[in-house]
Write an enzyme that holds these catalytic residues in place. Structure first.
Site, mmCIF file in Angstrom:
data_model
loop_
_atom_site.group_PDB
_atom_site.id
_atom_site.type_symbol
_atom_site.label_atom_id
_atom_site.label_comp_id
_atom_site.label_asym_id
_atom_site.label_seq_id
_atom_site.Cartn_x
_atom_site.Cartn_y
_atom_site.Cartn_z
ATOM 1 N N LYS A 69 0.810 -1.228 0.000
ATOM 2 C CA LYS A 69 0.000 0.000 0.000
ATOM 3 C C LYS A 69 0.843 1.279 0.000
ATOM 4 O O LYS A 69 0.423 2.299 -0.537
ATOM 5 C CB LYS A 69 -0.944 0.012 1.207
ATOM 6 C CG LYS A 69 -2.131 -0.943 1.050
ATOM 7 C CD LYS A 69 -3.103 -0.818 2.210
ATOM 8 C CE LYS A 69 -4.200 -1.854 2.099
ATOM 9 N NZ LYS A 69 -5.185 -1.776 3.171
ATOM 10 N N ASP A 105 -9.789 3.073 2.069
ATOM 11 C CA ASP A 105 -9.836 2.526 3.443
ATOM 12 C C ASP A 105 -10.327 3.594 4.423
ATOM 13 O O ASP A 105 -11.116 3.308 5.326
ATOM 14 C CB ASP A 105 -8.437 2.071 3.890
ATOM 15 C CG ASP A 105 -8.064 0.704 3.324
ATOM 16 O OD1 ASP A 105 -8.979 -0.061 2.974
ATOM 17 O OD2 ASP A 105 -6.857 0.420 3.235
#
Ligand code: NAP
Length: 475
Positions: A69, A105
């Protein structure tokens, strides 16, 4: 041969257990889109080539997961302001060959909180962990005006310090980083309104792990565990028992996925479908160690029936009648627990609290699950632990006895209640809350649901026998 350019994919390592393919493919089907979602195991040294491949092949979008990420950022052409600020990307959109990174997220976490009616503004939030998920969660909370304490293991405290320095600042927006140790945990939880577990503690296969002793959880707190496998982590289970509001990781998973879907397709995501597909995949997944085989000659068909349901749903009586009708052996899980512990259930609670009771329950379920041809009457809380339900499912068809909350309340008021956790049946609000909390778990694990409100125990048992026959034909 039909070709499709509409491919979305997950890049990570490992990706085998990801729920994103089932969620997204179900969403594409629901919207009638000619899209396919695939998952690829990509090591760090191949990340750049994988992205170039996705670009060259015209993939519509990507999800990026552990451990890429943060490392993916240098390989992208553009970042949206939020992912830039967070320093982590979980979604990529291919805009005519340019790869643009986003972070869903953060917004996914916020939507999951909003769904529960929680506004983090002015609250003190304790976040465990300082990895990719914690970066997104803390950003979203700081943006919303929460005060934040990030606890990370001492060896990587610098990660937590860097994270808090990077957060939006302003009036009331306080952020501090502390080493994760018993003193700091206890001290910070004393004033916490929300606790977020953003570590992999408690995640399959280490399901017995929790970083938070249950005595530190107060009923006024909300406990959000980002882990979704198992759905009911030990932390969530103990927090619920302590009376706290709990949110499991599935909620954030679904919302981050829904927001990624919208970025790729420009359409609103079918959130309900995505949630139910993910839930189905979690409930049905055989989480056994890889390579484990059934012994030769073993039958895969369950020969037992396990009755689940809230206290007062009639499991004991229905199980007795069912055992008589089917000729199977009657097993009452609570009696097995009492025999094994050499104490009555109230005594076990008095001695060891609910945590001790649940530990003994796990062992009893293990023992009972190895038997065959049984009717098992389960305790009301057995569904709170996925280990229990996975074990029971190996040998039994799970039958949930659904009864209206009103009937449960009236039955509980007119019977001797053995478990001190519900010793005060007059506390209707608490019972109603517990029913609401447990209901999705009963339903998620059930092979058969019987609504026995208004049915006699005999009629309920007969209905189960009929439904078992059609269940066996289907399987
Ligand atoms: P990550 O970048 O690898 O970070 C993991 C963090 O957890 C690190 O801070 C690590 O501490 C800490 N940690 C791991 N095991 C620990 C233990 N036993 N005790 C204390 N700290 C421990 O992973 P991530 O992407 O942030 O993911 C973290 C969790 O969130 C995972 O369970 C993941 O599945 C979940 N998650 C859920 C969603 C969702 O949508 N529900 C989304 C993203 C992530 P160190 O720095 O000391 O190693």
């Amino acid at each position: 041969m039909k070709t499709t350019q509409n491919i979305c994919a997950l890049l990570g390592n490992p990706v085998e257990h990801s729920l994103s393919p089932v969620m997204h493919n179900a969403a594409f089907r629901d919207k009638g889109l000619d899209y396919t979602y695939l998952a690829f195991n990509v090591t760090q040294d191949r990340l750049c080539s994988a992205l170039e491949g996705a670009r060259a092949l015209g993939f519509k979008g990507l999800n990026i997961t552990i451990p890429h990420k943060v490392n993916v950022i240098p390989f992208l052409d553009e970042l949206d302001p939020i992912s830039q600020r967070i320093g982590a990307v979980n979604t990529v959109v291919n805009i005519n060959g340019r790869l643009k990174g986003y972070n869903t997220d953060a917004a996914g976490f916020r939507r999951a909180l909003e769904d529960k009616g929680i506004d983090p503004a002015g609250k003190h939030v304790v976040i465990l962990g300082a990895g990719g998920a914690a970066m997104a969660v803390s950003y979203s909370l700081a943006e919303a005006g929460a005060g934040i304490t990030v606890l990370n293991r001492l060896a990587r405290l610098n990660q937590a310090v860097a994270l808090t320095r990077n957060l939006p600042s302003g009036p009331g927006k306080t952020a501090r980083a502390l080493a994760l140790n018993p003193e700091n945990l206890a001290g910070s939880l004393e004033t916490a309104d929300i606790l977020v577990n953003a570590t992999s503690s408690g995640m399959y296969p280490k399901m017995e792990e929790t970083l938070v002793p249950c005595r530190l959880i107060r009923p006024e707190m909300t406990v959000f565990d980002l882990v979704y496998n198992p759905l009911q982590t030990r932390l969530v289970s103990e927090a619920a028992s302590a009376g706290a509001m709990t949110i499991n990781g599935l909620e954030m998973l679904v919302w981050q996925g829904a927001l990624a879907f919208e970025l790729w397709t420009g359409l609103s995501a079918p959130v309900g479908i995505m949630r139910s597909e993910a839930l189905k995949a979690l409930g049905g997944r055989p989480e056994k160690p890889a390579g484990r085989r059934e012994p030769a000659g073993a039958t895969a068909l369950p020969t037992s029936i396990a009755l689940t349901g809230f206290m007062g749903s009639g499991k004991t009586t229905v199980a007795r009648i069912l055992a008589e009708i089917t000729g199977k052996r009657l097993v009452e899980l609570d009696r097995v627990i009492e025999v094994n512990a050499g104490a009555s259930i109230p005594e076990i609670f008095a001695r060891t609290g609910e945590t001790g009771f649940r530990e003994i329950e796990i062992e009893a379920v293990k023992e009972v699950s190895s038997g065959r041809n049984q009717v098992i009457s389960c305790g009301g809380g057995v569904v709170l632990n996925k280990i229990n339900m996975d074990r029971l499912k190996e040998s039994a068809v799970i039958c949930y006895l659904e009864v209206s909350p009103e009937v449960i309340m009236s039955r509980m008021q007119s019977q001797d209640v053995e478990k001190p956790v519900l010793a005060d049946p007059a506390d209707r609000e608490e019972v109603a809350r517990l029913i609401r909390f447990r209901e999705p778990f009963y339903r998620a694990y059930a092979d058969i649901v019987i609504n026995s409100t208004g049915l006699s125990a005999e009629d309920t048992a007969r209905q189960i026998v009929e439904r078992l026959a059609s269940h066996a034909r289907r399987n």
